[in-house]
Design a protein around this motif. Sequence first.
Motif, short mmCIF file in Angstrom:
data_model
loop_
_atom_site.label_atom_id
_atom_site.label_comp_id
_atom_site.label_asym_id
_atom_site.label_seq_id
_atom_site.Cartn_x
_atom_site.Cartn_y
_atom_site.Cartn_z
N LEU A 110 -7.09 -1.12 35.29
CA LEU A 110 -7.90 0.09 35.25
C LEU A 110 -9.07 0.02 36.23
O LEU A 110 -9.64 -1.04 36.45
N SER A 111 -9.43 1.18 36.74
CA SER A 111 -10.65 1.29 37.53
C SER A 111 -11.85 1.12 36.60
O SER A 111 -11.72 1.25 35.38
N ILE A 112 -13.02 0.87 37.16
CA ILE A 112 -14.23 0.73 36.35
C ILE A 112 -14.46 1.99 35.53
O ILE A 112 -14.76 1.93 34.33
N GLU A 113 -14.28 3.16 36.15
CA GLU A 113 -14.48 4.42 35.44
C GLU A 113 -13.53 4.54 34.24
O GLU A 113 -13.95 4.91 33.14
N ASN A 114 -12.27 4.20 34.44
CA ASN A 114 -11.30 4.28 33.34
C ASN A 114 -11.59 3.26 32.25
O ASN A 114 -11.35 3.52 31.07
N LYS A 115 -12.11 2.08 32.65
CA LYS A 115 -12.50 1.08 31.64
C LYS A 115 -13.64 1.62 30.78
O LYS A 115 -13.68 1.41 29.57
N ILE A 116 -14.57 2.33 31.40
CA ILE A 116 -15.69 2.91 30.66
C ILE A 116 -15.19 3.98 29.70
O ILE A 116 -15.58 4.02 28.52
N TYR A 117 -14.29 4.86 30.16
CA TYR A 117 -13.70 5.86 29.27
C TYR A 117 -12.99 5.19 28.10
O TYR A 117 -13.08 5.63 26.95
N GLU A 118 -12.26 4.14 28.40
CA GLU A 118 -11.51 3.42 27.36
C GLU A 118 -12.47 2.86 26.30
O GLU A 118 -12.23 2.98 25.10
N ARG A 119 -13.56 2.27 26.75
CA ARG A 119 -14.54 1.72 25.80
C ARG A 119 -15.21 2.81 24.99
O ARG A 119 -15.42 2.66 23.78
N ALA A 143 0.84 -1.21 0.00
CA ALA A 143 0.00 0.00 0.00
C ALA A 143 0.87 1.25 0.00
O ALA A 143 1.87 1.31 0.71
N PRO A 144 0.50 2.27 -0.76
CA PRO A 144 1.30 3.50 -0.78
C PRO A 144 1.27 4.27 0.54
O PRO A 144 2.23 4.96 0.89
N VAL A 145 0.16 4.16 1.30
CA VAL A 145 0.00 4.95 2.52
C VAL A 145 -0.53 4.05 3.64
O VAL A 145 -1.38 3.19 3.41
N LEU A 146 -0.02 4.29 4.84
CA LEU A 146 -0.55 3.63 6.03
C LEU A 146 -0.89 4.71 7.05
O LEU A 146 -0.04 5.53 7.40
N LEU A 147 -2.14 4.71 7.50
CA LEU A 147 -2.56 5.60 8.57
C LEU A 147 -2.51 4.84 9.88
O LEU A 147 -3.04 3.74 9.98
N LEU A 148 -1.89 5.43 10.88
CA LEU A 148 -1.91 4.87 12.23
C LEU A 148 -2.84 5.72 13.07
O LEU A 148 -2.78 6.95 13.02
N ILE A 149 -3.71 5.07 13.84
CA ILE A 149 -4.67 5.79 14.66
C ILE A 149 -4.34 5.52 16.13
O ILE A 149 -4.35 4.38 16.59
N TYR A 150 -4.01 6.61 16.82
CA TYR A 150 -3.62 6.55 18.23
C TYR A 150 -4.67 7.22 19.09
O TYR A 150 -5.32 8.17 18.67
N ASN A 151 -4.79 6.74 20.33
CA ASN A 151 -5.59 7.42 21.35
C ASN A 151 -4.60 8.05 22.33
O ASN A 151 -3.91 7.34 23.06
N PRO A 152 -4.53 9.39 22.36
CA PRO A 152 -3.56 10.06 23.24
C PRO A 152 -3.78 9.77 24.72
O PRO A 152 -2.84 9.82 25.51
N GLN A 153 -5.03 9.47 25.10
CA GLN A 153 -5.33 9.13 26.50
C GLN A 153 -5.44 7.63 26.72
O GLN A 153 -5.80 7.19 27.80
N GLY A 154 -5.15 6.84 25.68
CA GLY A 154 -5.35 5.40 25.75
C GLY A 154 -4.45 4.71 26.77
O GLY A 154 -3.37 5.19 27.10
N LYS A 155 -4.93 3.61 27.26
CA LYS A 155 -4.22 2.83 28.27
C LYS A 155 -3.69 1.53 27.66
O LYS A 155 -4.31 0.93 26.80
N SER A 156 -2.54 1.11 28.16
CA SER A 156 -1.93 -0.14 27.72
C SER A 156 -2.84 -1.32 28.06
O SER A 156 -3.58 -1.29 29.04
N LEU A 157 -2.73 -2.38 27.26
CA LEU A 157 -3.48 -3.61 27.57
C LEU A 157 -3.08 -4.18 28.92
O LEU A 157 -3.84 -4.94 29.53
N TYR A 158 -1.89 -3.83 29.39
CA TYR A 158 -1.38 -4.40 30.64
C TYR A 158 -1.79 -3.59 31.88
O TYR A 158 -1.56 -4.03 32.99
N GLU A 159 -2.37 -2.41 31.68
CA GLU A 159 -2.73 -1.57 32.83
C GLU A 159 -3.95 -2.12 33.54
O GLU A 159 -4.92 -2.56 32.91
#
Length: 195
Positions: A110-119, A92-108
């Motif tokens: 998380l509190s229930i509230e942070n899990k809801i924000y993540e979802r 492919a000529p172009v690849l777009l990467l999509i990041y979440n600046p507030q995203g959490k690692s799979l290894y973190e």
Amino acid sequence: MKEIENRRSIRKFRSQKIEREIIDNILKAGIDAPSAKNRQPWKFVVLEGNAKKQFSEIMKQGIQEERSRQLLPNSSKYLAAANHTAQIIDQAPVLLLIYNPQGKSLYEDLSIENKIYERADIQSVGAAIQNILLEATSLGIGSLWICDIYFAYDKLSKYHKEYGELLAAVALGYPDEHPAKRPRNAFKDVVFYLK
């Protein structure tokens, strides 16, 4: 509706370069997506040339490590497909990467509230990606939404970490194939009206 009907996952691209204006228009469509609490939890990184090749090499290394380490042990049957996806990225000529600046690692842990924000953030990013795919289709650009990056999660999570948590990638290019529409589940099997 035409773009929804015509959109396909493209896995063969022509080598023709995509003009910067077209890429920018595709990204503007993503930025215009709705998001939970208008958090707009996204950053987009555009890879071309050597930058894309470097990403692909890191992904291939991560897939190779997954064969022995297995973050996704029940999905090992998909490793060959993930490796094929890395080859599609090469093409492919172009690849777009999509990041979440507030995203959490799979290894973190998380509190229930942070899990809801993540979802909620992941749903928002999904809307942005869908807008990107539909705008690409409207402009005659083929696309492939890539989640196989998770087979190389440990390697790729360090790649451009300054942008946040890598959630997905989208390959873009002029299509060199015209696949038929993939089957969908029957309307009656997935839609339920309750009174």
